[in-house]
Design a protein around this motif. Structure first.
Motif, short mmCIF file in Angstrom:
data_model
loop_
_atom_site.label_atom_id
_atom_site.label_comp_id
_atom_site.label_asym_id
_atom_site.label_seq_id
_atom_site.Cartn_x
_atom_site.Cartn_y
_atom_site.Cartn_z
N TRP A 15 54.91 -1.94 -58.09
CA TRP A 15 55.09 -0.78 -58.76
C TRP A 15 54.16 0.28 -58.40
N ARG A 76 53.59 3.81 -68.11
CA ARG A 76 53.39 2.63 -68.72
C ARG A 76 54.36 2.07 -69.46
N MET A 79 57.51 0.75 -67.03
CA MET A 79 57.30 -0.51 -66.45
C MET A 79 57.38 -1.64 -67.56
N ARG A 83 60.33 -4.52 -67.00
CA ARG A 83 60.14 -5.75 -67.15
C ARG A 83 60.67 -6.62 -68.05
N SER A 152 48.98 -3.52 -69.80
CA SER A 152 50.36 -3.43 -69.30
C SER A 152 49.93 -3.24 -67.54
N GLU A 153 51.15 -3.57 -66.89
CA GLU A 153 50.92 -3.71 -65.49
C GLU A 153 50.36 -2.22 -64.96
N TRP A 154 50.95 -1.34 -65.35
CA TRP A 154 50.28 0.25 -65.16
C TRP A 154 48.89 0.13 -65.46
N HIS A 177 48.34 -5.72 -57.41
CA HIS A 177 49.64 -6.47 -57.66
C HIS A 177 49.42 -7.87 -57.91
N GLY A 189 55.42 -8.15 -68.93
CA GLY A 189 55.03 -6.60 -68.68
C GLY A 189 53.69 -6.15 -69.44
#
Length: 212
Positions: A15, A76, A79, A83, A152-154, A177, A189
């Protein structure tokens, strides 16, 4: 659709790379037009045609995402939403269910950790050893982000760059990542901050094994 998702995964499913293309003003926010770009543009975006996922379906998905009808959502939020719900909307960003069933959670995490080099694992291990949940909470306040005890991923990109002090020369976006894949073994996520600390020992083992 599955073919497009598979190609996306082969590109790393990253992402961070996608949003570097889409979020040109670094606002951390996106609207429907950006969503459409992510779906339609070629790799590293999804490259899904209107024939496979019509604009009408994208607008329905956007309506579910933009709950307050502001016309924008944060990267955020997007994403985490994708997910959790992307597959239901016809945009599957995860591995196939068959693949998921073949591997236990521990096996998946172990495989993800091995995708990090020994040097990358060592850098993350050392950086995490100096952190505490309280330091994470303080950093989130400084970044004007709500702190819920989860990452979160972001957010992870901000954590790695701003809190762990690992710039792109030390740990590039692909490595960040790969680290996320180590953490988010359920594809939810979001992960609890404690997950980062619990994985530190495994990162140390990976660094050591690569040195031998």
């Amino acid at each position: 659709m599955n073919k497009a998702a598979a190609k996306w995964h082969q590109a790393g499913g990253n992402w961070y790379k996608v949003f570097r293309l889409i979020d040109s003003d670094n606002s951390g926010k996106m609207g429907f037009d950006e969503l459409k770009e992510i779906v339609r543009r070629p790799l590293p975006c999804l490259a899904i045609s209107a024939k496979k996922v019509p604009d009408q379906d994208l607008r329905a998905m956007w309506k579910a995402l933009d709950e307050d009808r502001s016309g924008q959502t944060t990267v955020r939020e997007f994403m985490v939403f994708m997910r959790r719900h992307g597959a239901k909307k016809g945009i599957n960003l995860h591995q196939s269910p068959t693949q998921g069933r073949l591997r236990s959670r521990a096996e998946s995490r172990s495989m993800a950790i091995r995708s990090l080099s020994g040097r990358e694992a060592a850098l993350l291990n050392v950086a995490l050893e100096t952190q505490t949940p309280e330091k994470f909470q303080k950093a989130y306040r400084e970044w004007s982000l709500p702190w819920t005890g989860t990452i979160s991923e972001w957010d992870l990109l901000s954590v790695v760059r701003g809190l762990l002090d690992l710039n792109e020369e030390k740990l590039d976006d692909d490595a960040v990542h790969a680290f996320w894949r180590c953490l988010d073994r359920d594809g939810a996520g979001e992960v609890a901050v404690e997950t980062l600390f619990s994985i530190a020992a495994e990162l140390g083992e990976q660094a050591t094994s690569d040195e031998e």
